[in-house]
Enzyme design. Structure first.
Site, mmCIF file in Angstrom:
data_model
loop_
_atom_site.group_PDB
_atom_site.id
_atom_site.type_symbol
_atom_site.label_atom_id
_atom_site.label_comp_id
_atom_site.label_asym_id
_atom_site.label_seq_id
_atom_site.Cartn_x
_atom_site.Cartn_y
_atom_site.Cartn_z
ATOM 1 N N GLU A 110 -5.887 -35.152 -9.050
ATOM 2 C CA GLU A 110 -5.746 -33.475 -9.109
ATOM 3 C C GLU A 110 -6.489 -32.365 -7.637
ATOM 4 O OE1 GLU A 110 -6.332 -33.185 -13.477
ATOM 5 O OE2 GLU A 110 -8.466 -32.971 -12.262
ATOM 6 N N LEU B 184 -26.776 -25.875 -18.767
ATOM 7 C CA LEU B 184 -25.790 -26.405 -19.412
ATOM 8 C C LEU B 184 -24.266 -26.572 -19.351
ATOM 9 C CD1 LEU B 184 -26.849 -24.675 -23.224
ATOM 10 C CD2 LEU B 184 -28.281 -26.652 -21.424
ATOM 11 N N GLY B 185 -23.686 -27.577 -20.066
ATOM 12 C CA GLY B 185 -22.641 -27.705 -19.850
ATOM 13 C C GLY B 185 -21.862 -28.978 -19.002
ATOM 14 N N GLY B 186 -23.019 -30.032 -18.349
ATOM 15 C CA GLY B 186 -22.761 -31.091 -17.558
ATOM 16 C C GLY B 186 -21.829 -31.585 -16.673
ATOM 17 N N GLU C 236 -31.806 -31.352 -21.401
ATOM 18 C CA GLU C 236 -30.835 -31.429 -19.800
ATOM 19 C C GLU C 236 -31.938 -30.994 -18.638
ATOM 20 O OE1 GLU C 236 -27.530 -31.075 -19.592
ATOM 21 O OE2 GLU C 236 -28.429 -31.037 -17.178
ATOM 22 N N LYS C 237 -31.397 -32.032 -17.826
ATOM 23 C CA LYS C 237 -32.369 -32.511 -16.655
ATOM 24 C C LYS C 237 -31.663 -31.394 -15.518
ATOM 25 C CE LYS C 237 -29.633 -36.320 -14.316
ATOM 26 N NZ LYS C 237 -29.649 -35.588 -12.886
ATOM 27 N N HIS D 153 -12.779 -34.244 -24.032
ATOM 28 C CA HIS D 153 -12.729 -34.001 -25.506
ATOM 29 C C HIS D 153 -12.875 -35.735 -26.199
ATOM 30 C CE1 HIS D 153 -8.985 -35.450 -23.214
ATOM 31 N NE2 HIS D 153 -8.226 -36.111 -24.446
ATOM 32 N N HIS E 104 13.826 -21.882 -29.291
ATOM 33 C CA HIS E 104 14.622 -22.004 -28.294
ATOM 34 C C HIS E 104 14.549 -20.814 -27.624
ATOM 35 C CE1 HIS E 104 18.413 -22.785 -25.473
ATOM 36 N NE2 HIS E 104 18.486 -21.635 -25.650
ATOM 37 N N GLU F 152 -4.559 -46.688 -2.517
ATOM 38 C CA GLU F 152 -4.849 -47.065 -3.872
ATOM 39 C C GLU F 152 -4.834 -48.897 -4.312
ATOM 40 O OE1 GLU F 152 -5.612 -46.342 -6.903
ATOM 41 O OE2 GLU F 152 -5.725 -48.143 -7.445
HETATM 42 P P1 FAD Z 1 -21.856 -35.245 -18.966
HETATM 43 O O1 FAD Z 1 -20.070 -34.039 -19.036
HETATM 44 O O2 FAD Z 1 -21.540 -36.462 -17.859
HETATM 45 O O3 FAD Z 1 -23.439 -34.079 -18.845
HETATM 46 C C1 FAD Z 1 -23.944 -35.468 -19.236
HETATM 47 C C2 FAD Z 1 -25.002 -34.057 -18.629
HETATM 48 O O4 FAD Z 1 -26.168 -35.072 -19.666
HETATM 49 C C3 FAD Z 1 -25.555 -34.274 -18.138
HETATM 50 O O5 FAD Z 1 -25.799 -32.327 -17.582
HETATM 51 C C4 FAD Z 1 -26.566 -34.882 -17.294
HETATM 52 O O6 FAD Z 1 -27.469 -33.358 -16.435
HETATM 53 C C5 FAD Z 1 -27.273 -35.170 -18.539
HETATM 54 N N1 FAD Z 1 -28.092 -35.791 -18.574
HETATM 55 C C6 FAD Z 1 -28.344 -36.940 -17.570
HETATM 56 N N2 FAD Z 1 -29.258 -37.540 -17.598
HETATM 57 C C7 FAD Z 1 -30.432 -36.889 -18.373
HETATM 58 C C8 FAD Z 1 -31.411 -37.304 -18.854
HETATM 59 N N3 FAD Z 1 -32.681 -38.234 -18.688
HETATM 60 N N4 FAD Z 1 -31.736 -36.334 -19.626
HETATM 61 C C9 FAD Z 1 -32.069 -35.109 -19.474
HETATM 62 N N5 FAD Z 1 -30.407 -34.680 -19.600
HETATM 63 C C10 FAD Z 1 -29.635 -36.037 -18.782
HETATM 64 N N6 FAD Z 1 -11.861 -34.960 -18.707
HETATM 65 C C11 FAD Z 1 -11.083 -34.636 -19.278
HETATM 66 O O7 FAD Z 1 -11.316 -35.145 -20.668
HETATM 67 N N7 FAD Z 1 -10.174 -33.269 -18.924
HETATM 68 C C12 FAD Z 1 -10.439 -33.351 -17.112
HETATM 69 O O8 FAD Z 1 -9.603 -32.664 -17.018
HETATM 70 C C13 FAD Z 1 -11.413 -33.720 -16.674
HETATM 71 N N8 FAD Z 1 -11.461 -33.473 -15.502
HETATM 72 C C14 FAD Z 1 -13.043 -33.651 -14.539
HETATM 73 C C15 FAD Z 1 -12.460 -33.254 -13.531
HETATM 74 C C16 FAD Z 1 -13.136 -33.980 -12.641
HETATM 75 C C17 FAD Z 1 -13.448 -33.782 -11.121
HETATM 76 C C18 FAD Z 1 -15.032 -34.760 -13.519
HETATM 77 C C19 FAD Z 1 -15.415 -35.390 -12.642
HETATM 78 C C20 FAD Z 1 -14.371 -34.863 -14.209
HETATM 79 C C21 FAD Z 1 -13.442 -34.863 -15.148
HETATM 80 N N9 FAD Z 1 -12.891 -35.081 -16.545
HETATM 81 C C22 FAD Z 1 -12.487 -34.417 -17.521
HETATM 82 C C23 FAD Z 1 -14.177 -36.023 -17.054
HETATM 83 C C24 FAD Z 1 -15.001 -35.101 -18.226
HETATM 84 O O9 FAD Z 1 -16.224 -33.961 -17.012
HETATM 85 C C25 FAD Z 1 -16.237 -36.340 -18.702
HETATM 86 O O10 FAD Z 1 -15.305 -37.192 -19.295
HETATM 87 C C26 FAD Z 1 -16.866 -35.302 -19.780
HETATM 88 O O11 FAD Z 1 -17.950 -34.412 -18.831
HETATM 89 C C27 FAD Z 1 -18.522 -36.569 -19.719
HETATM 90 O O12 FAD Z 1 -18.796 -35.833 -21.139
HETATM 91 P P2 FAD Z 1 -20.628 -36.625 -21.312
HETATM 92 O O13 FAD Z 1 -20.857 -35.247 -22.375
HETATM 93 O O14 FAD Z 1 -20.593 -37.465 -21.959
HETATM 94 O O15 FAD Z 1 -21.523 -36.637 -20.397
#
Ligand code: FAD
Length: 468
Positions: free
Chosen positions: A186, A38-40, A33-34, A323, A446, A202
């Site tokens: 949202e 964790l958690g993205g 993870e960069k 999900h 109900h 839009e």
């Molecule tokens: P990400 O969650 O984007 O994680 C990718 C990770 O990879 C990051 O931590 C990044 O730092 C890391 N990374 C990237 N490149 C590198 C590299 N070269 N080396 C090491 N690490 C790297 N989805 C829902 O289902 N429900 C919701 O309610 C919802 N609400 C949202 C609200 C907002 C404001 C936003 C912006 C998004 C929302 N989403 C929601 C979308 C959801 O967040 C994404 O679909 C989901 O996080 C995608 O998951 P992922 O694992 O593909 O990538």
């Protein structure tokens, strides 16, 4: 050099879930993870913080507008945005710790730093130090970033994206949102509930345009009448300029080619997200992307040219949903382990966390029309639900689309309190290829919101509702 059975690049919901499932299946697993936590996107700047702000702002709005109908009077109601943000940050850091715990529990090695390919089995991690690891299989789960427009960029001050919008220090008096998709709506709702005047511009003729049109129309009506939203649909933004750090001046053109000038304290740029692949060195391993930058994969989610390198989540095609990314993470881990997992992309639900919530699964009415499928509609208004009247949640409806040929449920579209949870019943029903009548004859407690699904099913199957 350390050797792994599987290394996942990216720790969002796709990546960390893939790592957990692989470890459960006995693989020696690592994750890269960069960022320092964790958690993205989902956990740090997406789903979790946005839902936290929605929850807090809903309490404020209800206290302001609805408590008096329950006989509760509050005086001098005040929102301290710093407390709200502190609560949100604590939820994020508690959840970061939760993922750290899960990594330890499953004996997954975590490396912090930017991961990039050296070859198809070697990853270089540029962190505090640079190190290399070797891995039999690799999953790219690097997610996405907010998109900008050619002539409108994030200035991190008053023209911003969702990431900055989740960390405001003051409640803006006015907010123009470019883009009427889920994220824009949202975040607009959060601040409209706190008193901000919100306008949405839009390009298409409906908000939340990927969902059934009835949902977009009904949500638009609700947001206009209850939260004072102003909408400019079928309109394109020509320019957005920062005026001496005071206001953002926006010029738009509507479908009649009229130009309209608008001005606001803040402008939220929410025009979608783009796949993130910077630093991966995809060219070294010959991994292809499509014209929108998404990594190309086959039906096993293997990248083209490298059968040991997979890609999942926002960085590949499909809906950008947490999900969906999780399901793909599990799918790939099980595929590598030799299992034959399955994902039905038609059954991935979609939710907008406004109040009432909006949720849907399966085909929209527009898609059924386009594919010439004969369908019937069962639509039950929430105002006919006893449970909805009890809590004053009478806005919205449940709409079930079923096949005219055999009554099979083809799509379910809900706008109602708790729709995000209600939609699970529809997903289960559709997974088991239920007919509308199957739901219609099942006992529903109900008084519950779920009874409205049964009523809509009764209408869809044979127009025999019990409560309208
Ligand atoms: P990400 O969650 O984007 O994680 C990718 C990770 O990879 C990051 O931590 C990044 O730092 C890391 N990374 C990237 N490149 C590198 C590299 N070269 N080396 C090491 N690490 C790297 N989805 C829902 O289902 N429900 C919701 O309610 C919802 N609400 C949202 C609200 C907002 C404001 C936003 C912006 C998004 C929302 N989403 C929601 C979308 C959801 O967040 C994404 O679909 C989901 O996080 C995608 O998951 P992922 O694992 O593909 O990538």
């Amino acid at each position: 050099m350390e050797n792994y059975d599987l290394t996942v690049i990216g720790s969002g919901p796709g990546g960390y879930v893939a790592a957990i499932r692989a470890a459960q299946l006995g693989m020696k697993t690592s994750i890269v993870e960069k960022y320092p936590c964790l958690g993205g996107t989902c956990l740090n700047v997406g789903c979790i913080p946005s839902k936290t702000l929605l929850d807090s702002s809903e309490h404020f709005f209800n206290a302001n507008k609805h408590f008096n109908s329950h006989g509760i009077t509050l005086e001098k109601l005040k929102m301290d945005l710093s407390v709200l943000m502190k609560r949100k940050n604590k939820i994020i850091s508690d959840s970061n710790n939760g993922i750290n715990y899960l990594m330890k529990k499953n004996k997954i090695d975590v490396f912090y730093g930017l991961g990039g390919f050296i070859d198809s089995n070697t990853i270089e991690i540029k962190g505090k130090e640079t190190k290399k690891i070797n891995s039999k299989n690799i999953i790219i789960a690097t997610g996405s970033k907010p998109m900008e427009l050619n002539n409108i960029k994030n200035n991190k001050h008053n023209i911003i994206t969702s990431t900055e919008m989740l960390n405001l220090e003051e409640i803006p008096q006015s907010l123009n949102i470019i883009g009427g998709g889920v994220i824009g709506i949202e975040l607009g709702v959060v601040y409209a509930r706190l008193g901000t005047k919100v306008s949405v511009i839009e390009y298409l003729d409906s908000i939340i345009p990927s969902m059934d049109k009835d949902l977009g129309n009904e949500l638009k009506k609700y947001l206009s009448s209850h939260l004072g939203f102003e909408f400019h649909l079928s309109s394109k933004v020509i320019s957005a300029e920062n005026n001496n750090n005071q206001k953002v001046n926006i010029e738009i053109e509507n479908k009649d080619k009229q130009k309209i000038k608008m001005s606001s304290d803040l402008c939220l740029l929410s025009v979608g997200r783009k796949p993130y692949t910077e630093g991966l060195n995809l060219d070294i391993v010959g991994i292809d992307t499509d014209p929108t930058g998404r990594i190309k994969t086959n039906d096993k989610l293997q990248t083209i040219n490298n059968e040991n390198i997979y890609a999942i989540g926002d960085v590949i095609q499909g809906q950008m949903l947490a999900h969906k990314a999780e399901d793909e993470g599990v799918f790939v881990a099980e595929t590598i382990a030799g299992q034959k997992p399955h994902i039905d992309y038609n059954l991935i639900p979609n939710v907008v966390y406004t109040n009432p919530e909006v949720a849907s699964v399966g085909k929209t009415e527009e898609q059924l029309k386009q594919s010439d499928i004969d369908y019937k509609i069962g639509k039950f208004p929430m105002k006919a639900s006893g449970r909805a009247r009890v809590s004053n949640d009478t806005e919205g409806f449940v709409k079930i689309l079923a096949s005219k040929k055999d009554d099979e449920i083809l799509g379910v579209h809900i706008m109602s309190a708790r729709a995000a949870d209600l939609i699970a019943e529809a997903v289960i029903a559709m997974e088991y290829k239920a007919a509308a009548e199957d739901i219609a004859i099942i006992s529903h407690a109900h008084p519950t919101f779920a009874e409205s699904i049964k009523e809509a099913a009764l209408i869809a199957t044979d127009n025999r509702p019990l409560h309208i």
